[in-house]
Design a protein around this motif. Sequence first.
Motif, PDB file in Angstrom:
ATOM      1  N   MET A   1       0.762  -1.195   0.142  1.00  0.00           N
ATOM      2  CA  MET A   1      -0.035  -0.018  -0.133  1.00  0.00           C
ATOM      3  C   MET A   1       0.802   1.467   0.114  1.00  0.00           C
ATOM      4  O   MET A   1       1.847   1.406   0.763  1.00  0.00           O
ATOM      5  N   GLU A   2       0.605   2.209  -0.832  1.00  0.00           N
ATOM      6  CA  GLU A   2       1.270   3.535  -0.823  1.00  0.00           C
ATOM      7  C   GLU A   2       0.400   4.567   0.067  1.00  0.00           C
ATOM      8  O   GLU A   2      -0.674   4.741   0.202  1.00  0.00           O
ATOM      9  N   ARG A   3       1.410   5.468   0.604  1.00  0.00           N
ATOM     10  CA  ARG A   3       0.893   6.826   1.334  1.00  0.00           C
ATOM     11  C   ARG A   3       0.009   6.144   2.387  1.00  0.00           C
ATOM     12  O   ARG A   3      -1.079   7.062   2.372  1.00  0.00           O
ATOM     13  N   VAL A   4       0.341   5.545   3.168  1.00  0.00           N
ATOM     14  CA  VAL A   4      -0.481   4.923   4.262  1.00  0.00           C
ATOM     15  C   VAL A   4      -0.266   6.071   5.644  1.00  0.00           C
ATOM     16  O   VAL A   4       0.964   6.251   5.658  1.00  0.00           O
TER      17      VAL A   4
ATOM     18  N   ARG B   1      -3.448   4.993  -0.359  1.00  0.00           N
ATOM     19  CA  ARG B   1      -4.115   4.921  -1.801  1.00  0.00           C
ATOM     20  C   ARG B   1      -4.511   3.481  -1.950  1.00  0.00           C
ATOM     21  O   ARG B   1      -4.136   2.630  -1.669  1.00  0.00           O
ATOM     22  N   CYS B   2      -5.764   3.639  -2.705  1.00  0.00           N
ATOM     23  CA  CYS B   2      -6.518   2.306  -3.099  1.00  0.00           C
ATOM     24  C   CYS B   2      -5.633   1.459  -4.149  1.00  0.00           C
ATOM     25  O   CYS B   2      -5.537   1.944  -5.222  1.00  0.00           O
ATOM     26  N   PRO B   3      -5.230   0.383  -3.931  1.00  0.00           N
ATOM     27  CA  PRO B   3      -4.615  -0.575  -4.799  1.00  0.00           C
ATOM     28  C   PRO B   3      -5.498  -1.046  -6.103  1.00  0.00           C
ATOM     29  O   PRO B   3      -5.104  -1.507  -6.947  1.00  0.00           O
ATOM     30  N   ALA B   4      -6.749  -0.659  -5.864  1.00  0.00           N
ATOM     31  CA  ALA B   4      -7.842  -1.226  -6.865  1.00  0.00           C
ATOM     32  C   ALA B   4      -8.008  -0.529  -7.863  1.00  0.00           C
ATOM     33  O   ALA B   4      -8.500  -0.712  -9.135  1.00  0.00           O
ATOM     34  N   HIS B   5      -7.516   0.978  -7.898  1.00  0.00           N
ATOM     35  CA  HIS B   5      -7.635   1.859  -9.068  1.00  0.00           C
ATOM     36  C   HIS B   5      -6.515   2.849  -9.001  1.00  0.00           C
ATOM     37  O   HIS B   5      -5.825   2.901  -8.023  1.00  0.00           O
TER      38      HIS B   5
ATOM     39  N   ASP C   1      -5.261   5.691  -7.858  1.00  0.00           N
ATOM     40  CA  ASP C   1      -5.617   6.544  -6.919  1.00  0.00           C
ATOM     41  C   ASP C   1      -4.412   7.621  -6.653  1.00  0.00           C
ATOM     42  O   ASP C   1      -3.294   7.268  -6.269  1.00  0.00           O
ATOM     43  N   ARG C   2      -4.769   8.687  -6.886  1.00  0.00           N
ATOM     44  CA  ARG C   2      -3.675   9.886  -6.674  1.00  0.00           C
ATOM     45  C   ARG C   2      -3.651  10.533  -5.190  1.00  0.00           C
ATOM     46  O   ARG C   2      -2.672  10.731  -4.890  1.00  0.00           O
ATOM     47  N   GLU C   3      -4.816  10.481  -4.778  1.00  0.00           N
ATOM     48  CA  GLU C   3      -4.840  10.860  -3.355  1.00  0.00           C
ATOM     49  C   GLU C   3      -5.470   9.704  -2.462  1.00  0.00           C
ATOM     50  O   GLU C   3      -6.233   8.894  -2.975  1.00  0.00           O
ATOM     51  N   PRO C   4      -5.260   9.520  -1.410  1.00  0.00           N
ATOM     52  CA  PRO C   4      -5.633   8.360  -0.540  1.00  0.00           C
ATOM     53  C   PRO C   4      -7.006   8.489  -0.295  1.00  0.00           C
ATOM     54  O   PRO C   4      -7.953   9.557  -0.037  1.00  0.00           O
ATOM     55  N   SER C   5      -7.587   7.346  -0.699  1.00  0.00           N
ATOM     56  CA  SER C   5      -9.025   7.150  -0.534  1.00  0.00           C
ATOM     57  C   SER C   5      -9.626   5.613   0.067  1.00  0.00           C
ATOM     58  O   SER C   5     -10.596   5.640   0.131  1.00  0.00           O
TER      59      SER C   5
END
Length: 132
Positions: free
Chosen positions: A1-4, A15-19, A21-25
Motif C-alpha cells: 500500500m502506498e501513502r499509508v 492509496r487504493c490498490p484497486a484503481h 488513486d492519486r490521493e488516499p481514498s
Amino acid sequence: MERVKRIGSGCYLARCPAHDDREPSLYIRGLDDGRVLVHCFAGCDVQSILSATGLSFDDLYPPREIDAAKRERRPFPATDILRAIAFEALVVVVAGSTILTGEPLNTIDRDRLILAVNRIQAALEAGGLNHE
C-alpha cells in the motif's frame, strides 16, 4: 500500500490498490475484536481491493476459536444408535426372562448379556449421553 497515513487509533488512509488513486481514498480500520474494515471512498468494492493486494475475506477476520463441544461431531446418526440399543435391549430382556424362570444362564448366554450391556453403554456414550 502506498501513502499509508495513520488518522486515529487503529484507523488509516492509503492509496487504493484497486484503481489509479492519486490521493488516499482507502479507509482501513482495525476493530477491537480483530476484524478489519476497508472502504474505498472512490467506490471500489472490497473484493477488488482484496484481489489487488492478494488478500481474501478471511484475512479481514480473526481466526475463530471453535468451542470443543461444537468441534466434536457425533460419528453415528441417532437412529442407528437407537436401533443398536433396541436390539441389545432385547438380548437383556431374553436373559432376564430366562433368569426369572429360575434357569441359570450358561457361559455363552452370560457373556452375551455382558456384551449387550457394554454395547448399550457404548451407544449411549456415542450419542453424547454419559451412563451413570
